[in-house]
Design a protein around this motif. Structure first.
Motif, PDB file in Angstrom:
ATOM      1  N   HIS A 309      10.690  -1.347  -2.830  1.00 45.22           N
ATOM      2  CA  HIS A 309      10.182  -1.856  -1.556  1.00 45.22           C
ATOM      3  C   HIS A 309       9.461  -3.178  -1.731  1.00 45.22           C
ATOM      4  N   LYS A 313      10.848  -6.737   0.044  1.00 45.52           N
ATOM      5  CA  LYS A 313       9.997  -7.576   0.900  1.00 45.52           C
ATOM      6  C   LYS A 313       9.513  -8.822   0.153  1.00 45.52           C
ATOM      7  N   THR A 343       1.257   2.072  -0.143  1.00 46.49           N
ATOM      8  CA  THR A 343       2.241   2.057   0.941  1.00 46.49           C
ATOM      9  C   THR A 343       1.680   1.321   2.143  1.00 46.49           C
ATOM     10  N   ILE A 346       1.710  -2.378   1.482  1.00 41.68           N
ATOM     11  CA  ILE A 346       3.064  -2.941   1.558  1.00 41.68           C
ATOM     12  C   ILE A 346       3.480  -3.080   3.017  1.00 41.68           C
ATOM     13  N   ARG A 347       3.141  -2.065   3.791  1.00 43.64           N
ATOM     14  CA  ARG A 347       3.536  -2.069   5.197  1.00 43.64           C
ATOM     15  C   ARG A 347       2.903  -3.237   5.954  1.00 43.64           C
TER      16      ARG A 347
END
Lengths: 426, 224
Positions: A309, A313, A343, A346-347
């Motif tokens: 991930h 990104k 998480t 990252i989001r």
């Protein structure tokens, strides 16, 4: 806000002040009355004695006149003079300068008695005077004494109040401390200290009852959450399996789209349910076992799982794994905490952004680039950060907070120089 | 291959059986504790899917009985509780795997496939499909005897596809298989597309047919 005991103190002090202030004129009038009647008596005595002496010592008119002149010379305070008619006795008060007390600029007050006596067809007016304390001096003296007594009274009140407060209210403050230390989360019954004062004993008993009821309701509610989440798992599994089967048939593109959307929503429900279950379990004090965990290794592992991930990104993850940092905790929980923090960052990091992980023996910081600060108050609340269209569960940060609470760690959020900054202080 | 599905939810048990039957698995059912205990102790299964919460008793006892009898049946616990203690206890007693509800049927198929493969060492560690050979023990892939080098994730995907061959596998199931909950939370499947693209490319460049079909809107299907 004032202390309970200070309220009667205030009222008592005010009351004492009013009473003492009222006493000033009363004292004054009494003192003045006593003074004047005493002086009048004195004047009457002096005047009587004078008249008597004059009568006995003045057998002839010439001797009488001689005595009067002699007396008037020797005693300027009194005055003897002949008058044409006899009038009733009269009393006067006058203010004038006292030449014998010259250091005083002010006038002195005098109380005089004017009486008459007839000696052999001659009418004689006899005036006798005495010096009286001046009105304002009396008032000043009384006021000063009253103020002194008031100060005495006030200090006494304060001192007694302290003593009473310390002794009498001790059980109350004990109870208060116990209630303050109480945490519903810990699910521990409270023990109040014994007291032989009826009111406080009643208060303690009611509080004990209230708290144990609260604990029971809270426990029930948590168990309900856990059971509800359990019960949902099987129907969710059935829906998921039916969808997986449905996908095997020949489908139109419209049908495929419907299934895809359904599956996404189902995935979200499942995640929310799993996280609710996790929260309930942490709340119910499960995950009790602890071990020593190497945080660097754990972060490495979690970051590795997220590498896909990060890569998609184009986010650069930087760490400083110099120091060996170990914590004593449950592995599953710490894993969950770190995974949720990562998480989450990252989001909320835009593509080509950066995430820094700073680990020291005191704290773990997860910092990521961002544009606008998030709402501090709401972010750790369940479901509060969820905006429409976001696939998160709205529970990630609540889980982080709950885990931190379990180990008495502290998690905080700051926004500084265009960076979101989550800090867990061990 | 014989599978015993111990599950009191009929709808779920039927779904599992339907999905698994495509793989030439023969499924039997047990809905109560007593029935399950009887079947597990009397017959031999390649795999037993065990729900822990059963009418009439605790599923863990069936596992204990199997181990006490030294039976070699593979056991996968399927539990709604998702409690870690259950998982640890189950694995300690001798379960081979643990799956918590809800799950994707392809995930179940992959777990069963992996379990049966592990149980039958030696005689069944090669998967062949025309020019493609996978050595499940050595974890190598060859096309026309030429080795194809795959990354760990590409290899995992390939295994997942062959354990669900001729069936549509959704991208959410694939993404969850590779990175758990995170894929769904981030709502980003780009990494999956990248891995699948690379896998396809490596296999076709080595000379294999394109067995992996994209099913519009839903996912992928491995054809054999």
């Amino acid at each position: 806000m004032i202390k309970l005991l200070n309220r009667p103190l205030k009222v008592f002090t005010l009351y004492a002040l009013v009473i003492l202030a009222c006493s000033i004129p009363v004292y004054y009038f009494i003192a003045e009355y006593i003074w004047l009647s005493e002086l009048d008596e004195h004047n009457r005595t002096v005047s009587g004695q004078l008249k008597e002496s004059l009568l006995s010592q003045s057998p002839t008119d010439s001797l009488l006149e001689q005595n009067i002149a002699f007396w008037n010379k020797l005693q300027p305070v009194s005055d003897l003079k002949f008058v044409p008619t006899v009038k009733p006795d009269s009393i006067y008060t006058s203010l004038r300068k006292n030449k014998y007390i010259d250091e005083e600029e002010e006038k002195d007050r005098f109380r005089g008695l004017v009486s008459y006596v007839s000696i052999r067809d001659k009418n004689l007016q006899v005036t006798v005077e005495s010096n009286v304390e001046e009105t304002h001096e009396t008032i000043i003296a009384i006021t000063i004494i009253t103020i002194l007594f008031f100060i005495l009274l006030f200090t006494g009140f304060v001192f007694l109040n302290r003593r009473i407060s310390a002794g009498l209210w001790k059980p109350f403050y004990n109870t208060l401390d116990t209630v303050k230390a109480f945490e519903l989360n810990k699910q521990e019954e409270v023990q109040f200290s014994q007291t032989n004062i009826i009111e406080f004993a009643e208060l303690n008993a009611s509080l004990e009852k209230l708290i144990s009821k609260d604990i029971a309701v809270f426990r029930e509610q948590k168990e309900f959450t856990e059971n509800a989440s359990h019960e949902l798992q099987t129907p969710l599994a059935i829906i998921q399996s039916k969808l997986d089967l449905l996908m095997q048939s020949e489908l139109s593109s419209e049908q495929s789209r419907l299934i895809e959307d359904t599956e996404k929503a189902l995935g979200r429900i499942s995640r929310i349910n799993r996280n609710l279950l996790l929260l309930a379990k942490i709340g119910n004090n499960q995950f009790a076992s602890t071990e020593t965990i190497d945080l660097n290794a754990l972060i490495e592992e979690q970051a590795g799982m997220l590498s896909d991930h990060l890569f998609t990104k184009k986010i650069i993850l930087e760490r400083d794994p110099e120091e060996v940092v170990e914590v004593n905790a449950n592995r599953i929980l710490v894993e969950s905490m770190i995974s949720n923090l990562l998480t989450n960052s990252i989001r909320h990091t835009a593509s080509d952004g950066q995430i820094f992980i700073k680990l020291s023996s005191q704290s773990l910081m997860v910092i990521n680039s961002g544009t606008t600060p998030l709402e501090k108050e709401k972010m750790f609340k369940r479901f509060s950060s969820l905006s429409s269209g976001v696939q998160g569960t709205g529970l990630g940060l609540s889980i982080v907070q709950q885990i931190c609470r379990r180990y008495s760690w502290e998690v905080t959020y700051e926004f500084e120089n265009g960076h979101h900054q989550f800090t867990v202080v061990f | 291959m014989k599978i015993l599905i111990i599950e009191d939810e009929k709808a779920l048990a039927e779904s599992m059986a339907t999905y698994l039957s495509a793989e030439q698995y023969f499924c039997e059912f047990a809905e109560t504790f007593d029935d399950a205990m009887y079947k597990a102790e009397t017959f031999h299964y390649d795999c037993i899917l065990l729900d822990l919460m059963l009418p009439g008793g605790d599923g863990m006892k069936i596992l204990e009985a199997l181990k006490a009898d030294n039976k070699e049946d593979g056991v996968i616990i399927i539990s709604a509780k998702g409690a870690l203690e259950d998982k640890i206890r189950g694995l300690q007693i001798g379960a081979d795997d643990y799956l918590s509800k809800p799950f994707h049927l392809p995930e179940l198929a992959a777990r069963i496939h992996s379990l049966i493969r592990r149980k039958s060492f030696g005689n069944n560690n090669l998967f062949r499909q025309n020019e493609l050979t996978i050595d499940l023990l050595a974890k190598t892939v060859t096309v026309n005897d030429a080795k194809v080098v795959l990354t760990k994730k590409e290899y995992e995907l390939l295994l997942y596809f062959i354990s669900n061959k001729n069936r549509v596998v959704s991208k959410t199931a694939l993404a969850e298989h590779l990175s758990g909950d995170v894929a769904g939370i981030l709502d980003n499947y780009d990494f999956l597309y990248a891995h699948i693209k690379n896998l396809k490319k490596k296999l076709t460049e080595a000379g294999a047919d394109n067995y992996l079909k994209t099913i519009y809107g839903t996912g992928y299907k491995w054809q054999s």
